[in-house]
Enzyme design. Structure first.
Site, mmCIF file in Angstrom:
data_model
loop_
_atom_site.group_PDB
_atom_site.id
_atom_site.type_symbol
_atom_site.label_atom_id
_atom_site.label_comp_id
_atom_site.label_asym_id
_atom_site.label_seq_id
_atom_site.Cartn_x
_atom_site.Cartn_y
_atom_site.Cartn_z
ATOM 1 N N TRP A 47 2.778 7.927 -2.803
ATOM 2 C CA TRP A 47 4.191 8.048 -3.191
ATOM 3 C C TRP A 47 4.305 8.862 -4.481
ATOM 4 O O TRP A 47 5.137 9.756 -4.601
ATOM 5 C CB TRP A 47 4.773 6.646 -3.380
ATOM 6 N N ASP A 64 0.817 -1.215 0.000
ATOM 7 C CA ASP A 64 0.000 0.000 0.000
ATOM 8 C C ASP A 64 0.854 1.269 0.000
ATOM 9 O O ASP A 64 1.954 1.281 0.546
ATOM 10 C CB ASP A 64 -0.922 -0.015 1.226
ATOM 11 N N THR A 80 -11.144 -6.777 -4.367
ATOM 12 C CA THR A 80 -12.477 -6.729 -4.983
ATOM 13 C C THR A 80 -13.046 -5.307 -4.919
ATOM 14 O O THR A 80 -13.959 -4.972 -5.673
ATOM 15 C CB THR A 80 -13.457 -7.704 -4.279
ATOM 16 N N GLU A 104 0.065 -12.092 13.519
ATOM 17 C CA GLU A 104 0.728 -10.945 14.150
ATOM 18 C C GLU A 104 0.773 -9.827 13.110
ATOM 19 O O GLU A 104 1.083 -10.076 11.942
ATOM 20 C CB GLU A 104 2.165 -11.315 14.545
ATOM 21 N N ASN A 125 -11.056 -2.569 -5.300
ATOM 22 C CA ASN A 125 -10.230 -1.658 -6.106
ATOM 23 C C ASN A 125 -10.847 -1.317 -7.470
ATOM 24 O O ASN A 125 -10.375 -0.402 -8.158
ATOM 25 C CB ASN A 125 -8.802 -2.203 -6.283
ATOM 26 N N LEU A 162 -6.964 -4.092 7.727
ATOM 27 C CA LEU A 162 -6.778 -5.303 6.927
ATOM 28 C C LEU A 162 -7.353 -5.159 5.517
ATOM 29 O O LEU A 162 -6.943 -5.874 4.598
ATOM 30 C CB LEU A 162 -7.458 -6.464 7.674
ATOM 31 N N SER A 163 -8.306 -4.248 5.342
ATOM 32 C CA SER A 163 -8.915 -4.002 4.029
ATOM 33 C C SER A 163 -9.371 -5.295 3.331
ATOM 34 O O SER A 163 -9.089 -5.504 2.148
ATOM 35 C CB SER A 163 -7.974 -3.204 3.127
ATOM 36 N N ASN A 192 1.232 3.288 -2.972
ATOM 37 C CA ASN A 192 1.743 3.646 -4.310
ATOM 38 C C ASN A 192 1.247 5.013 -4.762
ATOM 39 O O ASN A 192 2.008 5.821 -5.303
ATOM 40 C CB ASN A 192 1.280 2.619 -5.347
ATOM 41 N N GLY A 193 -0.047 5.247 -4.552
ATOM 42 C CA GLY A 193 -0.654 6.496 -5.029
ATOM 43 C C GLY A 193 -0.067 7.709 -4.311
ATOM 44 O O GLY A 193 0.290 8.709 -4.950
HETATM 45 C C1 IPE Z 1 -5.604 -2.635 -0.043
HETATM 46 O O1 IPE Z 1 -5.234 -1.339 -0.250
HETATM 47 C C2 IPE Z 1 -5.603 -3.390 -1.341
HETATM 48 C C3 IPE Z 1 -4.287 -3.641 -1.938
HETATM 49 C C4 IPE Z 1 -3.133 -3.273 -1.457
HETATM 50 C C5 IPE Z 1 -4.311 -4.360 -3.175
HETATM 51 P P1 IPE Z 1 -6.316 -0.178 -0.463
HETATM 52 O O2 IPE Z 1 -5.533 1.068 -0.653
HETATM 53 O O3 IPE Z 1 -7.249 -0.558 -1.523
HETATM 54 O O4 IPE Z 1 -7.075 -0.180 0.932
HETATM 55 P P2 IPE Z 1 -7.922 0.974 1.643
HETATM 56 O O5 IPE Z 1 -8.914 1.470 0.641
HETATM 57 O O6 IPE Z 1 -6.947 2.029 2.056
HETATM 58 O O7 IPE Z 1 -8.535 0.304 2.818
HETATM 59 C C1 IPE Z 2 -1.620 0.067 -3.313
HETATM 60 O O1 IPE Z 2 -1.377 1.435 -3.355
HETATM 61 C C2 IPE Z 2 -1.896 -0.530 -4.675
HETATM 62 C C3 IPE Z 2 -3.267 -0.997 -4.888
HETATM 63 C C4 IPE Z 2 -4.246 -0.928 -4.039
HETATM 64 C C5 IPE Z 2 -3.562 -1.563 -6.182
HETATM 65 P P1 IPE Z 2 -2.546 2.485 -3.428
HETATM 66 O O2 IPE Z 2 -2.853 2.736 -4.861
HETATM 67 O O3 IPE Z 2 -3.673 2.086 -2.575
HETATM 68 O O4 IPE Z 2 -1.830 3.769 -2.834
HETATM 69 P P2 IPE Z 2 -2.469 4.829 -1.844
HETATM 70 O O5 IPE Z 2 -2.949 4.075 -0.649
HETATM 71 O O6 IPE Z 2 -3.592 5.498 -2.582
HETATM 72 O O7 IPE Z 2 -1.340 5.745 -1.532
HETATM 73 MG MG MG Z 3 -4.110 2.394 -0.608
#
Ligand code: IPE
Ligand code: IPE
Ligand code: MG
Length: 247
Positions: free
Chosen positions: A32, A27, A73, A214, A75, A202-203, A29-30
């Protein structure tokens, strides 16, 4: 440090206690990308590179099963261009890795509902699983279109069908019966969940399998995550006292 004292080489930490099954929520990436003024997709590109490095390091540390949360599911709610970029990265990874899959001793598996993915991606997934089915080393699960609730719902539907067909009696439905109908059937329970990016949830990841996991959280965003960060997380895990309800 004194003029004549040699710099002591730090001993490599030992990793005697590692999780048999590690779940990693990739988690951040966006965020960053946003911090760098780049489109979110750029974060996914770097994140995919980090995934390759970290997967290899898991193997080096003797982890027998690792599951990477790649696409949930939920995303699908993201803008279509972002979803497409993630799917393209998956496609690219699968194509590029087909040769590596042959050389490495890693068994690649996919968990989640793949039936709605593009047919060529489904085919590449099947090829990757087939090419590595006989491998004896680490099991690498990629959770794609994966949701813990969806997984449990599918398992319950299957159980109901088996009961209807007379193959199963309700009295025989126990915890093992459910475990055996999940995507992770035959794999150990999750011992450790690692989530970077400063989110403490945990999403919908491996909700059944995590009952006694843990949790190790980290503030680092996934594209900045290094093998040293993984080692730190594994050290934290090794220091935990797991009781499983006992004393
Ligand atoms: C969880 O991350 C899903 C993956 C890393 C693939 P999300 O970014 O989708 O989770 P939320 O929305 O912050 O809970
Ligand atoms: C995780 O990074 C990748 C996926 C869920 C596919 P995010 O894209 O959720 O990055 P943030 O949480 O928005 O920074
Ligand atoms: Mg995320």
């Amino acid at each position: 440090m004194g003029l004549f004292t040699k710099r002591q080489k730090q001993p490599e930490p030992t990793f005697d206690v590692v999780p048999a099954h590690l779940g990693i929520i990739m988690d951040g990436n966006g965020r960053w990308a946003k911090k760098r003024g780049l489109p979110r997709q750029a974060g996914h590109v770097t994140g995919a590179r980090v995934f390759r490095t970290i997967a290899k390091h898991c193997e080096k540390r003797g982890i027998s099963t690792v599951t990477f949360y790649t696409f949930s599911t939920e995303n699908w709610k993201r803008p279509p261009e972002e979803v497409e970029a993630i799917m393209n990265l998956l496609r690219q990874y699968l194509k590029e890795s087909l040769e590596d899959f042959k050389k490495e001793n890693i068994r690649t598996r996919f968990i989640g509902d793949r039936s709605v993915l593009a047919p060529d991606i489904q085919e590449l997934m099947a090829e990757a699983e087939e090419a590595t089915a006989h491998k004896t080393g680490m099991v690498l699960n990629l959770a794609i279109n994966y949701g813990g609730r969806a997984e449990l719902t599918t398992a319950m539907r299957r159980i109901a069908e088996e009961v209807r067909e007379g193959a199963l009696v309700p009295e025989a439905i126990d915890e093992d019966c459910i475990t055996e109908r999940l995507y992770t059937a035959g794999q150990p329970d999750v011992d450790m969940i690692l989530r970077p990016s400063g989110e403490y949830r945990l999403s919908n990841f491996l909700i059944w399998q995590c009952a006694y996991a843990e949790y190790v959280f980290d503030e680092i965003l996934w594209p900045d995550f290094t093998v040293k960060d993984l080692d730190r997380a594994l050290e934290a895990y090794a220091g935990r006292h797991r009781r499983f309800g006992g004393v």
